[in-house]
Structure formats: C-alpha cells, structure tokens
Design a protein around this motif. Structure first.
Motif, PDB file in Angstrom:
ATOM      1  N   LEU B 243      35.202   1.901 -54.944  1.00 26.42           N
ATOM      2  CA  LEU B 243      35.541   0.604 -54.365  1.00 26.42           C
ATOM      3  C   LEU B 243      34.401   0.038 -53.534  1.00 26.42           C
ATOM      4  CD1 LEU B 243      39.240   1.240 -53.352  1.00 26.42           C
ATOM      5  CD2 LEU B 243      38.333   0.214 -55.428  1.00 26.42           C
ATOM      6  N   ASP B 245      31.058  -0.095 -54.695  1.00 26.35           N
ATOM      7  CA  ASP B 245      30.276  -0.907 -55.625  1.00 26.35           C
ATOM      8  C   ASP B 245      31.122  -1.962 -56.337  1.00 26.35           C
ATOM      9  OD1 ASP B 245      27.707   0.209 -55.246  1.00 26.35           O
ATOM     10  OD2 ASP B 245      28.252   1.955 -56.448  1.00 26.35           O
ATOM     11  N   HIS B 246      32.410  -1.702 -56.464  1.00 26.81           N
ATOM     12  CA  HIS B 246      33.267  -2.639 -57.186  1.00 26.81           C
ATOM     13  C   HIS B 246      34.565  -2.868 -56.436  1.00 26.81           C
ATOM     14  CE1 HIS B 246      30.764  -3.326 -60.643  1.00 26.81           C
ATOM     15  NE2 HIS B 246      30.490  -2.045 -60.685  1.00 26.81           N
ATOM     16  N   PRO B 247      34.498  -3.536 -55.322  1.00 30.51           N
ATOM     17  CA  PRO B 247      35.712  -3.709 -54.507  1.00 30.51           C
ATOM     18  C   PRO B 247      36.812  -4.482 -55.226  1.00 30.51           C
ATOM     19  CG  PRO B 247      33.870  -5.021 -53.638  1.00 30.51           C
ATOM     20  CD  PRO B 247      33.303  -4.130 -54.686  1.00 30.51           C
ATOM     21  N   LYS B 430      28.102  -6.301 -52.600  1.00 31.32           N
ATOM     22  CA  LYS B 430      28.821  -5.805 -53.779  1.00 31.32           C
ATOM     23  C   LYS B 430      30.058  -6.667 -54.046  1.00 31.32           C
ATOM     24  CE  LYS B 430      26.229  -2.033 -54.317  1.00 31.32           C
ATOM     25  NZ  LYS B 430      25.519  -1.658 -55.535  1.00 31.32           N
TER      26      LYS B 430
END
Lengths: 497, 497, 497, 497
Positions: B243, B245-247, B430
């Motif tokens: 989460l 890097d890619h929330p 991010k």
C-alpha cells in the motif's frame, strides 16, 4: 403608497444634476437621445412593480405597512433569497438579460453597510446602524433609484490609497470635517446607471490599513448634490431607436459612469463609515457577498437568450444538424444550465450572516458560478460566431435593408433556409453581433468582480483540512492531525478477513 | 435478520465459479492474492452496514420488517435519493473514492427493470414486473452482491447487433428456448466486480430494432451458473499488500471483467425482457437515469482526496505559496466543489418516474455533472503532476526506501520541506501516481457513459423552445410561436414614457 | 576505430558499480531482468552507429581522424544541428519515441561546460576549457555512455542551496579539498540511464549567489567511483519480455535514477567549475539551450506513434468515420505536425553562441515547441482514451489471451471491425495504455524543464519593445521612444489625399 | 511606368459605380465620410510602392520591362514566396495589422485561375489560360485594385447550388449565353474592399456536381459594369477622423460588401471557367492554397500590436509584475511568436504546384497556422481584457476628455501609474476595445476559411500511413503493410545481446 410610477421616476430626474455624455453637458437627462435608453431601461423597474401580475412578487409591505420594493428590504431567510432571485430573473428576462438598475446593484451595498455598521457600533459606540436604517426608510418611502459607488479610479493598481504618488485622490477621501458633516474628494468609476438615479451610495472597494484612514468612508447623497459631476461611459450606439441593428445596445445602456466628487459636502446623518479603517475591507467584502446573488441569477437568463440565438441562427442557416454545430449547441446548453444550477444552489445553500439577521448566497458556490460563467464566456462567443458565420461582421445596415431601392435584392440574396424570412436572419445576425461585443466581453469578465477576485475568494473559502485529511488517509500518512469526517472512518482495507 | 457478515459474504463466493486472472484459472477467488484486493473492498459493504454508527443510514426495514440494504430498496422520494447519496458518499470516503460494488452498480439496473417491466406488462400482458419484484426480494433476503452486466462486447461499433459480420454473438442473444427457460450466448465486458459477486443482472446496452429482437434480453443468474466464464481485467498491481507504492490500486481492484456466456440456461422466473425489442433501449436509458446518482456522488469524494493530495504535495515541496501553484490549487478546489454542487442539485431536483413510484436524479443536471467531471479530469491530472514534480515518475520503490542498506540515504535526500517526514513525501508521490494512472483516466472518461453519451443526453434534454423564445424576443422576431414565459412578458423598451 | 560494439558496451558495465533496484542491490546490471530493458535500449545507440545504413549519419571523423559518435562532437553550423536533429529522429523512431540515452542527454551538458568553461577561464585564468576538451576526447576515444547529473534533490523548493534547513546537502557541494582533487557530497535525481552508463557529468541545476559558492560545481567521474550509489526508479513493469501487455514500458526503461554521492573524490582534471558561483546559472542555462533540440525533436516522433495508435484504434473499433472521432483525429494530426514544425524551425533558426563556435536551437522557438507539446499532452491522452474505449482499462492480460483454455473465447468476443485480427486490437489497446500512463504524463511535463520553466524563458526572451512600438503606433501614442521597425514606417492613415 | 500614384488610384474610382452605405446610394465613393476610410487604407498600397525605401521590395519589372506590383506577378520559387511574405508583413505593419487590399486578396484568386485554367485547357482544349494571362497583363499595365468575389450568399448551407429551394440564384450562375459573352446573376458576400476597387474577379467557392454546371463560373469585370450593385457592410464607426476612440476601426474599414449581380454581361475574353463543373472545386481549393500565405503572414503582425497593447496596459495600470498578469503576457508572447513561426515555415516549405510554375505555402503548415491563430483568438481577447480592466467598457468618449469643462477632472482621475500621461492610458483602452470587437472576432474566425475548413484540410492532408506504421511497429503488429520509413528500421528491442 410609496411606489412610484415610471412617470414620477422620470420627473424626479430633473433636478439640476451635472451629467456629461459624448463630450457635452446634458441639459435634461430624461430627454437626451442616448441617455433616454438608460432612462427607459431603468423605468422598467417601476413599470414591473406596478404590474398586477408581478406586484406580489416584486413588492412587499414594510414594517410600517407601506408597500415597497422588496429589493429595498432586508432578506432574512432562504425563502427571501429565493424570492429575490425570482425577481432578478424576471427583471433580466424582461430586459434582455440585463436587470434594470434602479435598485439592482445598490441594494447589496445597503445590505453591506447594514451588516458592518452594527459591527462598528459595537466596537466604537457609533450610531451608524441607526443612520443606515434611516437611509433605508428614506429609500423605501420615496422609492428611489440609487447607484452603488464602489470602485475608485485607483491610479497605480500596485499601490494602496495613501501610497499613490501622482496625487492623493485616487481613492475617495475626507478632505475636511465640519460640525454638520464632511467634505470629500475623489472619483468612482464603472458606476452603473448613476446618471439616471436619484441617489448614490458610496463605499470602499478594498481593505485598508491605518494610514489609509482618510479613505475609509461610506456615505450616501443625492446625485444632484453640488460637487458631483457624472461623465457617461461612451455609448455603444450613436442613434436612438435602431433596435434592428442594435437589439441589445439600443435597449440597454447601462452607462457605467465615472463620477467626480470635488469637495462634496456629506451631511452627518448620511455617513456610515468614517475613518474606522479596519472595517473598510469588510464593507467591500459584504457587498460582494450580497451582490453575488445578482450576478449568479441574471447571467443564466442572459445565456438563455444567447443560446437561443445560436440555435436559431443554426436553423436559419440550415446547419442545425451538422455534427460540429450540434456539438457546439450542446456545449452552450450545458453552459447555460450549469450557470443556473450553480447560481440556484448558492441561494438554496445560503449563509446567515452572524452579526445581523441577513442572509446571503453561499459564497463558495456563488464564486464558482461567477467564475465558471466568466471564464467560459469567450468560448461561448467563439462558438456562436462560428455558428452564425461571417454575416455577423459584414451584414449591411438595416437602413440598407429597409431602403426600397435595394430591399428586394437584399431580401432575395441574404435569405437562409427556405421558409425563414430574410429579415429574421438579419435580425439574428445583429443580435449576435451585439451579444459578442467587446463591451459584453469586458462586462462579463469585470462586472461583479474580476476572475482573479473569484479565484482569491475560492482559495480563501476552501476547506483544505477536509481535502488533506482524505489524502492522508489514502496515503496512509499519520501525522497526528484529526478530522471530524475522515479520522473516524473504519479501516480500509479491512483487516482480519 | 437478512444482513450478511463480511465472513458470510466471503464464504458465499466459494461456489465453483469459473474465473481467470493473469492467465490462470483461479481455484478459490477468496484466496487469490490479487482478487483478494477486490474481495476486501467488496467486504466493506458488509462491514459498514453492520457498523452501529452507519446501520441506520445504510439499512432499512423492508415491507416484511426485515432489515435490508437500503440500496436494494426502491427510492421513492427526494429524501430517499438524498439518503442514498449520503450512503454513496460514505462508501466512497471509506474506500478512497471508490464505493465498494456489492450493490453499488446493479441496484440501478434493478430499478431500471423495475420501471420498464411495468411498461412491458402493460403492453403485452407479461408478468415481468412480478418476476423483478421476486428477484428484488431474493436479493434482499440473501443480502447478495450482484454485478451489472450491461455493456456487450459490441464488435464493430458502427453496426447494430444483428448487422455484425464476423459472427452473431457480439451482443448477448437467445440461441434456444425451452419450456422452463432460455439458452443464451454472448459476452459482456467492463463488468465491475463480477468475479466477487453472487449474482449478475443482464440488460441491453442500447436501443434495438425489430431485427435485433433476439438481442432484446434482460435476466439474472448466479455467477456460478454453468456456461459462465469470467476473465478478470489485467490487474494494475502484481503483488498484494504493497500500500506504500500503490495506495489506491493496492486497495481497490474493481476488476472490470469480461464475461463469456456460452449456452447459459436462464430459468423462466429470472427473465425480465425477452424479445420486446422496443423496450431494450428503455432499459439502457433508465439504467443510466438511476446510475447517474452514483457517479455524481462518488466523484466529488474522489476529488476531495485528489485535491488534498495536490495541496499536501505542494506543502511538502515547500511551494504552496508560489503563485502558479496557488492558481492550480484554486482550480482544483473549484473543480471539486462544482462537482459536489452539480451532483447534489441533480438529487435535490429529482424526477418522479411516471410509470412507477421511483425517483431518479434530474438527468440534465446529472449529465452536466458527469460531463463536467470527466471533461476536466485530464486538466486536473496535469495540474497535480505539475505541482508534484518528477518524483511521481522517478521515485524508487518503497522496498528501496525500506531497505536498511540505503534507507538513510533516501531518507536524507528525498526529503522536502523541513519538518515533513520524507516518508510522507514519498507516500504522497506514490498516491499521485496511482491517482493519475491510465486506468483512472479511462475509468473517468468511460465509466457511467462516455463524454459523447452525456452530450447526446444534454442535447436531447435541452429546452430549446425557451432559449429560442428569449432570443426571438430580443431580436424582435415575431414568427407566430408562443412561449409560456417569454410571450407574456411586458414590452421592452417600454413605449409612451 | 573508437566506436564500440554493443557487446563491448555491455561488457564495460561490469565494473563494480553500486546499483539498487526494487529494494535489492544488483549484482550485475547487465543481467538483471528489468535493468536489461534499459541495457538493450542503450545498446541500440551502439547498434545503430555500426549499421552501414546509418553510420555516415550518426558518426563522423574527429580531428584526429577517428570515427566517433557525431553526438560527441561540437555542432558548429545550422547544417550540424540539422544533422543532429536527423540523428535524434532516427534514434526516436527506432526506439518507439524514446532516443536511447548513451549520449543523448549528456552531450548537451558537455556543450554547456564547453561554452561556460571558456568564459570562466577568461575571467579567472583557470584552465577549465582544456579540461573539458580533454574529457570530450576521452569520451570520443572510448565511445562512452555518459549520464547527465543535473537535477539536485532540492529539499525545500522555496530555499536556495545554502538556505536549506534540514541539512546542507540538498544540493551537491564540496565538503573537502585535496591537492589532487575535491571531496563532494549530495544527491542528484531523475538521472536518466545512469545505472547503465560509464560516466556521469555533474553540473548545477540553478543560478546561485555568493553564499552558495560551495554548490557551484561541475565535474565528471566514472559511475563506479567509490562513494556513488545509484538507486533505480521504480520500474513500470515487473516482468521482462512481455511486449504484448507493455509494448513501450517493456522496451524502454529510462531508469531515471536517484544517485547518492557520499564523499566522492573527484580528480582535479575532471573539474569544470568549482566555486565560481556566478557561472553556475550559466551552465544550467546553456544546458537547457542545447538540450532543447533533443526534446523538440523526439517528441514529434513520439506523436507520430501516438496519433497512429489513435487512428488504428478508431479503425479497429469501426468508428473512424464518426464525426467526433474525426474531429479528435484531426486535432491529433495538428498536434503532431505542429510539434514537428516548431521543433524544426528552432533548428533552422539556430543561434551562434558568441563565446564559442557552437550553435544551439533558437531558444524562443524551442521553448514554445516544448511548452506547446507538454501543455497539450493531457488533451491528447484524453482524446486517444476517448477513441479507444474502456478496453484500455479493462482488457485481460495477454496471458489470458494466450491461455488455450480461453483463447478462443477472447479471440471471438474481443474482436472489433470485421477483418481485423482480435490480437491487433488487443495489442493496440495495450499500447495506448502504455502511452497514457502516469509515467508518460509526468515525463512529458517535467523532462527537459517544467511548464513554468518554459514560461519564464519565453517571457525573458520576448521582444517586448517591438510589440509595444506596434501598439503605440496604433494608439497614436508618442512618448519619445523609438523602434527600428515601427518608428520609420510611413504615416497611416495617409494625409493629403 | 505602370505604377499608379495614390491620386491616380482615387481618381480611377469615379466611374459611376453603384454603391450603397448605411442606407444611402453613395454619389462619389472617394468623398463619402466613411468610405474614405477604406479609400485611404487602399491608397497605402500605392503610396508604399512608390516609396523609395520599399519600391525594390514591393515592385518588380515584368517580362516587358515594366515595373509592376510584385503581387501581380506569379511567384515561382521559395524566394519569391518569402519576398511576398515580407511585402505582406510591411503592408500589415504599416496599416495596423490589416494589409490594404488593392491586390492583397485577389492576387491569390488570379493565381488560382492561372493554375486551373491550364488544367481545363488540357482537358477540353479551351483557351482560358491565355485569357487569364491577358487579364494579368491588364491588371499589371493599369496597376488596378481588384477584389476577390469568392463567397456566394449560399442560402440554405445544407444544400448545393442547384438544390436550393427558395430560388436558384444563391450561387452566381449563367442565365444566358450570347455570342460575345454571358449573362450572369447571383450575389457574392464578404467581398473585402470591393466598393473601392477597379475590378472584381469572380470564382466558385465550392466543389460542384454536374447538375451545378451553370454555377461553375469564373470571370472578371470592372466594378462599374452595368448590373453590379455593391452594398457596404455596416460600418463599425459613424464619424470619420476619430482615431482616439477608434484607432483601428477609424483607420481601416475593410468594407466586406455584399455584391449583387443582376443580369451582368461578361465579355468572352474575361471568362476563365464556364460550365466545366469538375474544376469548380479546384479553383476554390487553389485560391485557398495561395491565400493562406496572406493570412499566415499578417496575423502575426496583428498579434505584435495586440500583445504590445496588453503589455503597455499592464504597465500603465501598474500591474505588469503581478504573477497572473505575467502569465497572461507570456501566453500572448507565445501565441504571437508561434503564429509567426508556423506562418514562416509554411512559406519556407512551400509546394511547387505541378501543373504550373507557381509555388504556394505548405498547406498542412498553413492550415495549422491559421487554425492555431483563430482557435486561440478568443483566449487572447479574454486575457487582454482581463489585463486592461473595466475601463475598456466604461471609458468616456474622447470628446469628454477633450472638453475643457471636464478635461482636467478626467486627466486627474483616470491616470494610472505615475509618469504615464492619462491620455496614453485612455488611448490604449480604446485600442483594446477596437481590437476585441465582435467584428475582429468574426473576422478572425471566418476570414480565410472557417475553423472547420481548416480541420477538413488538415485531415485530408494527414500522412496517416506514417502514423499508423509507427504505431504498428510499437505494438508489434504485422499486417502485411509496408512503410518506407518504418518498415526498414532495425529490430527493437535488439535480439542476441
């Protein structure tokens, strides 16, 4: 009853006022061929409020039981605001998108000083509120047309009033104080309809600092007071009664005048702010708060007309089904309706001003509405001009069309789609020219506050904490801040499933 | 009580359904590392409705006194719609701008067939309405997650269903009829969350002509019915639980699946349209009418988050006072709030569907809202990327940041404004990358109808007569047409003054 | 001969450099599954210059008669610049819009220090110019790949280097001076291809003041020098060799790395600026001047590809004749060709740098080109996504398509226009996803200078005197100013006719 | 020598022509107060070509050794085109952005019939080319001012000439044929300067089909021929010599007239197309090809003036350093210079017309230039109006300013920044009003072809094969098509490394 007839209104203008127009001193503003356009437009206010179909909407009994213009009364509820909005819509629809100005603008200034005078009184023990109230009664009782003198001439825009270098009068100021009143000097500009009003209400147009104290001034006087010289904006038309070539400019002359105040005497009882510099900005700010209802309301009506002209011209040219034309018409519909939605929402979500019992439109919504309208206006003009074609620029004068020597030629050759009278097509071309004039452009951008003014307001009003809380939660940032909505939401993604 | 727990919901998915993802057949959709993201997102629907703080908002007793999801009940008043809007806002805020889909989309399809089935029954004496009602009860009673199967795969977009050349199955159709039901074939695409739903509701996505009769079909089946193959959209992420890097993409996997129906049997009692081709377009149209509330509601929540990210990144970079940054933030605020105003107005000015007792948002307002949002989205992404800087593209992986060998280097050097933890700045970068992905762009433009679809609706809904009447009056064109507002207004300019 | 083979280039990278990627220290950058993408892209530089069809274009004999990369030679005429432009176009076309970076960026830094070193030497009697020349020979002789280390990590963007608060190393600086060289500390970010280069050239990214003296630094070192740690940008792809799903991101990994310099020793002969703070800004400025040719050239090639994808997807979907699609394609053509025209004009109207014998593109034209490209990019992405449809977001993985269990289903149902293989349509959808990624957006806006940087340049370069002279003449304003064009024009309107 | 003096030009206009203006038949077009504005503007052509400073640029010896207007000679090389561009720039700069029209427009029509007549002669054995050549000599020898009669009045825009319903004369057509010539009927509109020209050249404005044969017509006649009635466009100004309030409109009256041809006799030797319907579109197309040079050239000059006015007004108001003002000025600079670059590139990359020895600007570039200019014009007007402020709309007449009764008031109060004479500020406000009039807007959009016309051309000229080849290579699509650039590029990524 306090309501004037249009004839009484017109008579009341013969009072020795000093007005110039097109380089000449105007003897009688009610008879001048061009000022007459402004006069008749203003008179619609008086005509409508006596019209039995509209009286109950436009007028109301005041506390003393007199029937007066509802616009001269304070609005105290969402219902009042909604009603005022309906009045402005009616005014605007009747007068081709431009509400007649007898009370349209200055009522908002009256509300502004109503609010701020109470604040000053509380702080300084002055009695401004009572004087404002007295002035409101005076306006109601005599059903007066009054102009709003807000914008100073400003000189160098990068300097405050007291910093100006060429001279000290770029903002209106006190030059002398007497027992019974004050002497003021300065000039206001873009003052809509002033030459055809009875009174003018003066207020500061910006926040001030202590050294601008002499400029912190609000008051009201009759426009024929000695010391007042009103210089009309250059008219858009040069001949009266040519509604064919100038359907808008020939019907509505707003006459945003420049007004010189040279050693004007203002009696004590008409002063609403005098030197309390920290309140100067508040008056300007509250004026804007109230005035936004006007802008947010009449512009949608103006756009009805505008979009209608685009649709009709497309039909008259036979191109209403061409895809790129439909695309542009769709955009114009959206523009029109979005302005209406945004404006109405501002009213429906109005704010109760805490220091008084007045309400005004939601300022965030109202600023968005005004910005959206003004920011997209030039796009709209591009589209309508694109749809209408070169005839908007090159159409002969209606005098040519009406000249029997060549009427039949023009009637034959300037026709569009079969079945549409050539005259209709020409009239529509002229309407579009008027609607897309430089004057209309500038009015759209600058009246009711510039685009930058709206941006500043929107930024100032933004609920950044809410936005930031949402973003921090998404990014899983915990920095100790809390937010009433976002901090109590359940975890996401959920754990333990 | 009918409400499921999230655990019960998850258990219900283990039913033999045929799902593919990233090239492999998925054994158990509740355990797949990526599908789990979708599962947990969907589960939030069940978590929230059992949360005592939200239960009274999200659930309601149905006619039989059972507490069920309010989304599964018909909305019959402005208050109902407003409440539904609050539910969607809550869903969206909790789940980072994306309401979990257990009932979010398909409820609007259910309402659409509710309305249209009554019309068909009236014309043909069928009993579709009763079957729809039965299906609604089934959904309520079992608190089912159901997907909306609207968009066919379409083949050549310039051809209608029956005109397709490569094969006849580009739109879902009846291939055989049995005593107890029908056999259908075809495929639907962009079907959000289907692999994690219990049921799927199928409806036509366009108007049809008589020769498209076999394609005029609406029905519902469990997703594990034999003949259904669901192929997941390629996931945006390739590893779970990252989460940092890619929330967004790590929390919400909408999984807009492509679903193949090869000789699926549909039992009679679940058929809601079968061959009554003239009603096919009405179902699609009514779905859009109902579904606009959803789009108009969650997008404003998404923008809260979006604008918050822009503000925070400006602060973290130390540039929040730079004029061009402020200008862009102001624009984002305006964008966010305008979407909220327009969406709310659509609800507040809702339409009562005349053939039923259902209400839906004002379609003109709702279309304007959706178009305004989608049309400006790319501008918003440009602004946030401009504010955030190149780090959005070039930031190392969080795995580097968390690697002790180099953590201190990155922590030292990738910091921004003093006092802001470097981690916060990286997380925000991010988040912005996720928010401005190609996926988000395309979702914005195409979900809930393309930009062109909105334009067509706006054009179709426009009150051109009103616009034209306004323009004719201004241009002094009398062509015999009358309009209820404009034809009775007083003359302007007035005569005889 | 000095030219390396691609194999020699690859061998040269095995030198003990410290590189991280995705959280791990990379043992051998030439073998890492993801870094290999960058390696192969870089290798194209070496492949092309040995290709007999291109050798005469890409390489040239230097003064010593060795055939070297033309990019490593100084450009001294319009013809040289035009040739360089052709080289960049070839690089870009071969590599899907992104020129391989072996010399692409840093050559412009080399030219910048070539120019400025001469200026410093003239002022201070230093011998930087000779050292730059020595470095140029070194690069030519060994055909080295070198990266440009321009952008510092910057910390708080509102503060200059020496004003930073958290620590003093947000801009690279001298921390110690030795007899044979200097010790430096700091970090550079967004350094394209550095982990796959041989050398790195460091220069200041902004103008400095006297107290920033320690930050006024330019030098070059091999990337395997002790004290250098290179941390890769998070890759866009996670698996190599998947060119179906990621046709661009799977072929081109620019790897804009963050590079840490902790107590790096720089030998004297590789220093090109050291403390002469008033020249720091000039290096940055001259780099931009030279580098604009690159940006202005490859972007038009990128747009060829982009616009081609839009056209093909329209055709594959069967919508290429729909009016709104044609409108968007037309806009994309215009965008593509305008970028080419503006870029080429910048070259054709190049500037001879007065302090050297170098030429660079017209900076006004080049800035306009870059701004026009970047400012319109998001509009272009909106259009291509609108044309392509939701499949860009929801398409299954190519692994599903290639899975025999479901290949036939997908092949049947995801087809578009008859006659177009489904695979082509899917590949095009994937290409469009790659082209409109957040990464591409941010690269477009921020690489080669932000939008604001271009605006500042354009304002600074504007010939305001010419514009003002034109306006004064039109307004008949005579204020004593003269202009070489406008003041001598004949009177207009003419008099005496 | 063949060159006329301005006096001779003026004398030549007294020839009995039938001209109407503002509803009246004009006795002598050289003496009419408003037409005189057009006369003097046109006369600048004759003044400039006799000015020793410009003669060598503007005039050239023809084959017979006579010095004639270079504009009346065919351009045969890039150098010729570049020279013509310089002439147009001079004309435009002298005349406030609007080249005087003595030969400015119609020269392009002359070139168009020069090209197409040769094609017709080749196909049909006619002798049109010789007649065109004879006409060219006639124009040169007598140094005639001639207008271009291109645009028909068109009627219903959705119908071709022969399909029109109301009557058959919406496009000019042959109504009778005589031994020595033909009789024509119809009307042309937007015919710039015609009432002040000697001759008019008539050509079709669109492609035609066989049943439009009677409308396929090109010819030339003196404007005083019996049967010609010229009706002036309604003037923008109503009084001559007021260059303070109307610096542009008071100097340049283009007078885009509507011209009626009722049974005009055209002698045989002046006919250049008669019934060869398949060539009608070619004439229109070739006119556009040649004429684009004009548009692409003068508009950049117009923008110099425009941008200068914006800068000066910002300075006069004291706001030139305000960030949002600088941003807008920067945009205006970019707009100005981009139009210049695009226009110049169109010339520098000119096309040799294959059927003749003439050259014309690159049509792709020229269309992009015109579209870019026109599409952004309204944005530019928004910006300049925003910068200038409300004074553009509300400024009093210069007659007020010059009235001694109030001059000092206005001089004192309407000043801006210290040191700037108030008169300069007022003059600049008036200039901006003129520059942003509805007339200028419409001229920008519609003159030299509408925005849609440019889009159609750009689409038609697009090299889609190149774009598609680039995209297919990137997506790894091999469908058997080959492209001369893209198919021979090396593989990427490379294999075998």
């Amino acid at each position: 009853m306090a309501l004037k007839t249009p004839q009484q209104y017109i008579e009341s203008l013969k009072d020795g006022r000093v007005v110039f127009c097109n380089g000449e001193r105007v003897k009688d503003v009610t008879k001048h061929p061009i000022l007459k356009i402004c006069r008749d437009w203003m008179a619609m206010d008086y005509i409508l409020q006596l019209d039995s179909r509209y009286r109950d909407l436009i007028t109301e009994k005041n506390e003393e039981g007199e029937r007066v213009s509802f616009a001269l009364m304070p609005q105290r509820s969402r219902e009042d605001l909604t009603r005022l909005r309906e009045i402005v819509k009616l005014w605007a629809r009747v007068c081709l998108g431009k509400p007649p100005g007898a009370k349209f603008v200055a009522k908002d200034g009256l509300n502004a000083v109503t609010v701020v005078s109470q604040r000053i009184d509380r702080k300084y023990g002055t009695n401004y509120a009572e004087q404002v109230e007295g002035y409101r009664k005076h306006l109601q009782k005599n059903d007066l047309a009054f102009a709003m003198g807000l914008t100073d001439v400003k000189g160098d825009r990068s300097l405050r009033p007291s910093q100006q270098k060429a001279h000290q009068d770029y903002y209106i100021r006190i030059v002398d104080e007497r027992k019974d009143g004050i002497i003021v000097r300065g000039a206001k500009t873009h003052i809509s309809q002033a030459p055809l009003c009875n009174e003018i209400l003066i207020a500061p147009c910006r926040a001030m600092r202590e050294d601008d104290k002499a400029y912190a001034l609000a008051f009201a006087v009759p426009v024929n007071s000695p010391g007042i010289t009103m210089i009309s904006a250059e008219p858009e038309v040069y001949e009266p009664d040519n509604l064919f070539d100038h359907p808008i400019a020939g019907s509505v002359y707003i006459n945003d005048a420049t007004i010189i105040f040279e050693d004007l005497f203002v009696p004590k009882e008409r002063i609403f702010l005098k030197g309390e510099w920290e309140f100067a900005g508040q008056v300007a700010h509250m004026f804007a708060n109230f005035h936004r209802l006007s802008a947010e309301t009449y512009k949608a009506m103006e756009l009805e007309l505008f979009t209608g002209a685009a649709v009709l011209m497309a039909e008259y040219n036979g191109v209403e089904k061409v895809p790129h034309i439909r695309e542009k018409l769709t955009w114009l519909v959206m523009f029109t309706e979005a302005v209406e939605i945004l404006g109405r929402s501002a009213c429906e979500n109005c704010i109760s001003e805490p220091d008084s019992d007045l309400v005004y439109p939601n300022p965030m919504y109202a600023n968005i509405c005004k910005f959206y309208f003004a920011d997209n206006w030039h796009q709209a003009t591009k589209y309508i001009q694109d749809i209408a074609g070169g005839i908007v620029a090159t159409c002969p004068s209606s005098k040519d069309y009406l000249n029997p020597e060549i009427h039949d030629f023009l009637d034959k050759y300037l026709g569009g789609k079969e079945g549409i009278p050539t005259e209709h097509r020409l009239r529509m071309a002229k309407l579009i020219r008027d609607l897309t004039s430089s004057y209309e452009d500038v009015l759209t951008i600058h009246a009711e506050g510039s685009l930058e003014a709206q941006k500043l307001s929107i930024y100032a009003l933004a609920d950044f904490d809410r936005y930031k809380a949402a973003a921090k939660r998404a990014a899983r940032i915990q920095d100790g801040t809390k937010h009433n909505i976002y901090s109590q939401l359940p975890d996401f993604p959920p754990t333990g499933l």
